[in-house]
Write an enzyme that holds these catalytic residues in place. Sequence first.
Site, PDB file in Angstrom:
ATOM      1  N   SER A 134      89.546 -80.769 -49.969  1.00 54.62           N
ATOM      2  CA  SER A 134      88.164 -81.053 -50.369  1.00 54.62           C
ATOM      3  C   SER A 134      88.080 -81.657 -51.765  1.00 54.62           C
ATOM      4  O   SER A 134      88.863 -81.302 -52.658  1.00 54.62           O
ATOM      5  CB  SER A 134      87.393 -79.736 -50.359  1.00 54.62           C
ATOM      6  N   GLU A 136      86.058 -80.775 -53.820  1.00 55.92           N
ATOM      7  CA  GLU A 136      85.770 -79.669 -54.739  1.00 55.92           C
ATOM      8  C   GLU A 136      87.012 -79.300 -55.561  1.00 55.92           C
ATOM      9  O   GLU A 136      86.900 -78.654 -56.597  1.00 55.92           O
ATOM     10  CB  GLU A 136      85.286 -78.435 -53.974  1.00 55.92           C
ATOM     11  N   TYR A 158      85.921 -71.138 -54.034  1.00 60.71           N
ATOM     12  CA  TYR A 158      86.146 -72.022 -52.889  1.00 60.71           C
ATOM     13  C   TYR A 158      87.141 -73.131 -53.269  1.00 60.71           C
ATOM     14  O   TYR A 158      88.118 -73.373 -52.551  1.00 60.71           O
ATOM     15  CB  TYR A 158      84.813 -72.639 -52.450  1.00 60.71           C
TER      16      TYR A 158
HETATM   17  P1  GDP Z   1      79.092 -78.751 -52.251  1.00 57.05           P
HETATM   18  O1  GDP Z   1      79.357 -80.009 -52.998  1.00 57.05           O
HETATM   19  O2  GDP Z   1      80.112 -78.447 -51.207  1.00 57.05           O
HETATM   20  O3  GDP Z   1      78.834 -77.581 -53.119  1.00 57.05           O
HETATM   21  O4  GDP Z   1      77.755 -79.062 -51.377  1.00 57.05           O
HETATM   22  P2  GDP Z   1      76.250 -78.571 -51.514  1.00 57.05           P
HETATM   23  O5  GDP Z   1      75.459 -79.433 -50.595  1.00 57.05           O
HETATM   24  O6  GDP Z   1      76.118 -77.093 -51.329  1.00 57.05           O
HETATM   25  O7  GDP Z   1      75.844 -78.877 -53.044  1.00 57.05           O
HETATM   26  C1  GDP Z   1      75.902 -80.167 -53.586  1.00 57.05           C
HETATM   27  C2  GDP Z   1      75.272 -80.159 -54.985  1.00 57.05           C
HETATM   28  O8  GDP Z   1      73.861 -80.003 -54.874  1.00 57.05           O
HETATM   29  C3  GDP Z   1      75.750 -79.036 -55.896  1.00 57.05           C
HETATM   30  O9  GDP Z   1      76.071 -79.563 -57.158  1.00 57.05           O
HETATM   31  C4  GDP Z   1      74.558 -78.115 -56.007  1.00 57.05           C
HETATM   32  O10 GDP Z   1      74.474 -77.424 -57.271  1.00 57.05           O
HETATM   33  C5  GDP Z   1      73.410 -79.100 -55.878  1.00 57.05           C
HETATM   34  N1  GDP Z   1      72.169 -78.455 -55.451  1.00 57.05           N
HETATM   35  C6  GDP Z   1      70.960 -78.521 -56.072  1.00 57.05           C
HETATM   36  N2  GDP Z   1      70.061 -77.775 -55.430  1.00 57.05           N
HETATM   37  C7  GDP Z   1      70.683 -77.212 -54.373  1.00 57.05           C
HETATM   38  C8  GDP Z   1      70.270 -76.327 -53.341  1.00 57.05           C
HETATM   39  O11 GDP Z   1      69.114 -75.896 -53.271  1.00 57.05           O
HETATM   40  N3  GDP Z   1      71.214 -75.966 -52.404  1.00 57.05           N
HETATM   41  C9  GDP Z   1      72.489 -76.438 -52.456  1.00 57.05           C
HETATM   42  N4  GDP Z   1      73.360 -76.081 -51.509  1.00 57.05           N
HETATM   43  N5  GDP Z   1      72.915 -77.259 -53.428  1.00 57.05           N
HETATM   44  C10 GDP Z   1      72.032 -77.641 -54.379  1.00 57.05           C
END
Ligand code: GDP
Length: 334
Positions: A134, A136, A158
């Site tokens: 990933s 990440e 993670y």
């Molecule tokens: P990730 O990259 O696997 O963590 O995918 P996510 O879709 O969970 O998050 C992507 C980005 O969106 C991260 O930097 C989060 O901090 C940001 N983000 C902002 N608001 C939200 C929210 O309400 N939910 C999630 N999941 N992410 C958010």
Amino acid sequence: MARRVLITGITGQDGVYLAEQLLSEGYQVFGVVRGQRSVCDPNRRPLRPEIKLLSGDLLDQSSLIAAVETAQPDEVYNLGALSFVPVSWRQSNTAAQITGVGVLRILEAVRVVAGVTASVTPGANCPRFYQASSSEMFGKVRRTPQNEQTVFHPRSPYGVAKVFGHYMVQNYRESYGMFAVSGILFNHESPLRGPQFVTRRVSLAAAAIKLGLHDELRLGNLDAQRDWGFAGDYVRGMVQMLAQDRPEDFVLGTGVTNSVRELVDLAFRHVGLDWRDYVRADPGLLRPAEVDSLCADSSRARQKLGWKPEVSFEELVAMMVDADLRLLSDDREM
Ligand code: GDP
């Protein structure tokens, strides 16, 4: 004889798309599930009936050995993980066990069943292995854009677990000569993305607000930036990685970065609304450590695999919002 594939994480977004592609190519598809009573995709729709389900758990070594013995696969895709980043702080041990050590367990199952040791090199019966690494892992990025050479600096349990899995795949390749590869995939989304991820939260909310079912959306960090692509494009890349002559890791991403704010703006404009009237900041959704910005350099995959994403960010957002408008309208009529 049909080629046989074993997939962990078969009920997740990528598992569903991958199974779809491999079934259309004539594969016999086996999926590992944890013995759930109803086995459904992230939108609670049943999986394709052609998929043979085997009970197993990335936490349990013997169950994985049994699954590999039963499936006798030519290829194994390890897509199973505790994939939602915020949960990995609350359940860091479980995240490490499933997302990290789980990779070692499934690799070990493949190795043991194929009878491979350091002195017995893999024969034709040893399955090829794909690991879902990933972006990440890049976390607090050392350079932009990120490619296969970029140093890892994970920012969540993670991400740390994914780094462990990534190096374990490399180690099995080097120790045992197995055809084992990791695809370092940047964020990839679709109408099947879990509803907790930000793209799906936004597409569901835009659709629900348009239909008058909701009147606000709470979000965390609007400044976070991601390289978002379409999951269907990415599973195509996974299959191409396993079809190479030599096992090699590849980065897959679009090379285009957008912020959460841009995502929200696009999604709400698609339904004729102004997001500023509906989106509220919720500090409870901020993370203990954040990955601020990701951007892929997938030139190696483009050159060696001939891979390129077909769906743009704008098309992806429109596809997701349209699918959620249909989904919520159907639900309303039922
Ligand atoms: P990730 O990259 O696997 O963590 O995918 P996510 O879709 O969970 O998050 C992507 C980005 O969106 C991260 O930097 C989060 O901090 C940001 N983000 C902002 N608001 C939200 C929210 O309400 N939910 C999630 N999941 N992410 C958010």
